[in-house]
Enzyme design. Structure first.
Site, PDB file in Angstrom:
ATOM      1  N   CYS A  90       0.818  -1.212   0.000  1.00  7.04           N
ATOM      2  CA  CYS A  90       0.000   0.000   0.000  1.00  7.04           C
ATOM      3  C   CYS A  90       0.855   1.267   0.000  1.00  7.04           C
ATOM      4  O   CYS A  90       2.045   1.254   0.309  1.00  7.04           O
ATOM      5  CB  CYS A  90      -0.942  -0.002   1.190  1.00  7.04           C
ATOM      6  SG  CYS A  90      -0.137   0.309   2.756  1.00  7.04           S
TER       7      CYS A  90
ATOM      8  N   CYS B  88       0.777   3.830   2.017  1.00  8.05           N
ATOM      9  CA  CYS B  88       1.296   4.304   3.308  1.00  8.05           C
ATOM     10  C   CYS B  88       2.537   3.518   3.729  1.00  8.05           C
ATOM     11  O   CYS B  88       3.358   4.024   4.479  1.00  8.05           O
ATOM     12  CB  CYS B  88       0.232   4.318   4.393  1.00  8.05           C
ATOM     13  SG  CYS B  88      -0.477   2.741   4.832  1.00  8.05           S
TER      14      CYS B  88
END
Length: 143
Positions: free
Chosen positions: A48, A50
């Site tokens: 992902c 993040c």
């Protein structure tokens, strides 16, 4: 879901090229988190945004400190399925989260940074949070 290895390799390398130990099997996790392992930072890596923008850079930045864990390791959600499941079993008191970062002392979890604490924060904020945990849990070892 297991991602193709060629897809994960650059994300793995971001940590492993800086000395982070890859644990790809439950046995490797157990070996690393033994009862006399000292302090171990375990990063549950992820594909992902993040993880790429905050978690991995924040972990690496956090290690630029005088006080840090004895070892730093990683498992990859979506890649090391059995190893991740094993880490999550060890962390059963915490909800599953990826990316996430757990600090262990002698095989027992003492600190956890969840995805919701990573999202929306920059690498320097993540690093500062982790360094505070190192001060609290790793500095105690040398006393």
């Amino acid at each position: 879901m297991r991602y193709p290895e060629y897809f994960l390799e650059p994300m793995r390398a971001e940590l492993s090229s800086r000395g982070v130990i890859e644990t790809r099997t439950p046995e490797q996790v157990d070996e690393l988190l033994s009862a006399d392992s000292g302090t171990v930072l375990m990063v549950v890596n992820s594909v992902c945004g993040c993880a790429a923008g905050s978690a991995r850079p924040g972990v690496l930045q956090s290690l630029e400190s005088d006080v840090k864990p004895d070892k730093v390791a990683t498992v990859f959600a979506g890649g090391d399925l059995e190893a991740v499941a094993h880490v999550r079993q060890i962390l059963s008191d915490y909800p599953p989260s990826s990316p996430s970062v757990a600090l262990f002392r002698n095989g027992k979890p003492v600190y956890m940074l969840h995805r919701h604490q990573i999202e929306g924060r920059g690498p320097s904020q993540i690093a500062a949070e982790l360094q505070q945990a190192y001060q609290e849990h790793c500095a105690m070892q040398s006393q």
